[in-house]
Design an enzyme around this catalytic site. Sequence first.
Site, mmCIF file in Angstrom:
data_model
loop_
_atom_site.group_PDB
_atom_site.id
_atom_site.type_symbol
_atom_site.label_atom_id
_atom_site.label_comp_id
_atom_site.label_asym_id
_atom_site.label_seq_id
_atom_site.Cartn_x
_atom_site.Cartn_y
_atom_site.Cartn_z
ATOM 1 N N ARG A 239 12.829 -25.311 -10.330
ATOM 2 C CA ARG A 239 11.795 -26.451 -9.797
ATOM 3 C C ARG A 239 10.559 -25.953 -10.299
ATOM 4 N NH1 ARG A 239 16.279 -28.597 -9.768
ATOM 5 N NH2 ARG A 239 17.068 -29.823 -8.351
ATOM 6 N N GLU A 268 9.176 -36.242 -14.397
ATOM 7 C CA GLU A 268 10.208 -36.528 -15.306
ATOM 8 C C GLU A 268 10.737 -37.971 -15.332
ATOM 9 O OE1 GLU A 268 13.319 -33.482 -14.378
ATOM 10 O OE2 GLU A 268 12.011 -31.796 -14.795
ATOM 11 N N HIS A 288 15.315 -30.847 -18.793
ATOM 12 C CA HIS A 288 16.005 -30.808 -17.512
ATOM 13 C C HIS A 288 17.595 -30.950 -17.778
ATOM 14 C CE1 HIS A 288 15.657 -31.255 -12.934
ATOM 15 N NE2 HIS A 288 16.773 -30.395 -13.174
#
Length: 329
Positions: A239, A268, A288
Site C-alpha cells: 500500500r 488510483e 496495481h
Amino acid sequence: MKLYVRAPYPENRLAELREMFDQVVYEPWTKTGERYYEDEMLENLKRVQPDALITELDRVTEKVLSGYDKLLFIGDCRATPANIDVDACTKAGIPIFCTPGRNTQAVAELVVALMIVSMRNALPAIQWAKDGKWVEGTTPYFLWMGHELQGKKIGFVGFGAISHAAAKILDAFDCEISFYDPFIEQSQGHYRKTSLEEIFAESDVVSLHLPVTDSTKGMINETLLRSMKKTAIFVNAARSAIVDYKALISLLNDKAIAGAVIDVLDTEPPTKEDLAIAYCPNTILTPHIGGSTYEVTNHQADILNARIESWVKGENLDKLVYNRDVLKK
C-alpha cells in the site's frame, strides 16, 4: 434461496453454488462492464431480488442496504471488503465473507519477477533496442550489465502469506531472507527475524508487505530510505500510504539506490503528481496488477464456496465472518 453472483466464477464452482441454492443469477462484472456504483447496485438488487450476494468490485453502501433489506449474507471476493460499508452491514445484521489469500501466489510471483527485471536493467535495455540504438559500435553486453538475484540479501517488511510465498520462490536462488514483523516473535526456520533498521541498511532488496493501519501510515520514512545501500532495490506491492513517496522520489532522482519497483500509488488512477515516480531513474511502475491473474478467480471461488458452505452448516462462523460483531446480534 436466490444467490446473485457479481464476481467472475469458474464453472465448476458455480455448479457447487447451484447445489447449495435454489437459484443462482450469474452476472459478473466482467460481462456487464466494470463495477456497479451505489445507485446501479441498488437498482440491480431490486431487479434480481436475491437473498444473498457475491461481489468483488460493486459498491455496497448504507444507501444500498437501506433501499434493499433482504440480504442474508454478502460474499466479497477480496482479502478485505474495501468496496463494502462494513458498519452498515453489521447494523443490518448481514455477515460478510471475504477471501484472504486469494492473490498470494500472484503477488509473490510478480514481486520476484520484477526484482529480477530491475536488477538486470531489462526494461531500459529493451527500450534501448526498440529505439534503434543497438548499432555498430555499441556494446550492450557492458552497457546493460546488471546483477544476479542468486545469493542476495532480501528483507521483507511484514512477513505474512505473500512474503512467505515470495521467500519460498527465493529459496531456489539461495537468497538470504530476513524479515521485520512485530507480530512474529522469532525467526521462522532459516528466515531470520531482525529489526526494521537492519532490513533497510543491510538488504539488497527491501520488499514491503504491510496493511495500512494507524501505526504503519508513513512508517517507511526518509531516514529508513536513506539508510539503504546504493546498490539496493526498493519494492512496494503493498500500500502506498506506508511510504513517504516524496522522500522516495528524491532518493531515486539522487540515484542514492539502484532502483524501485512500485505497484501502488496514493491515487488510483494516478494524478500527474503521483506519476512522477514513474519517471525516476530505474523505476518500474505497474498499475496495481500484483494480484491480477486468471488463477486468482479460481482461488477466490475456492475460498468463498468453502466459507458459504460452512455458513449454511453453521460451522466456525467466528473464524469465517469478517464483521464478527454481527454474530452477537
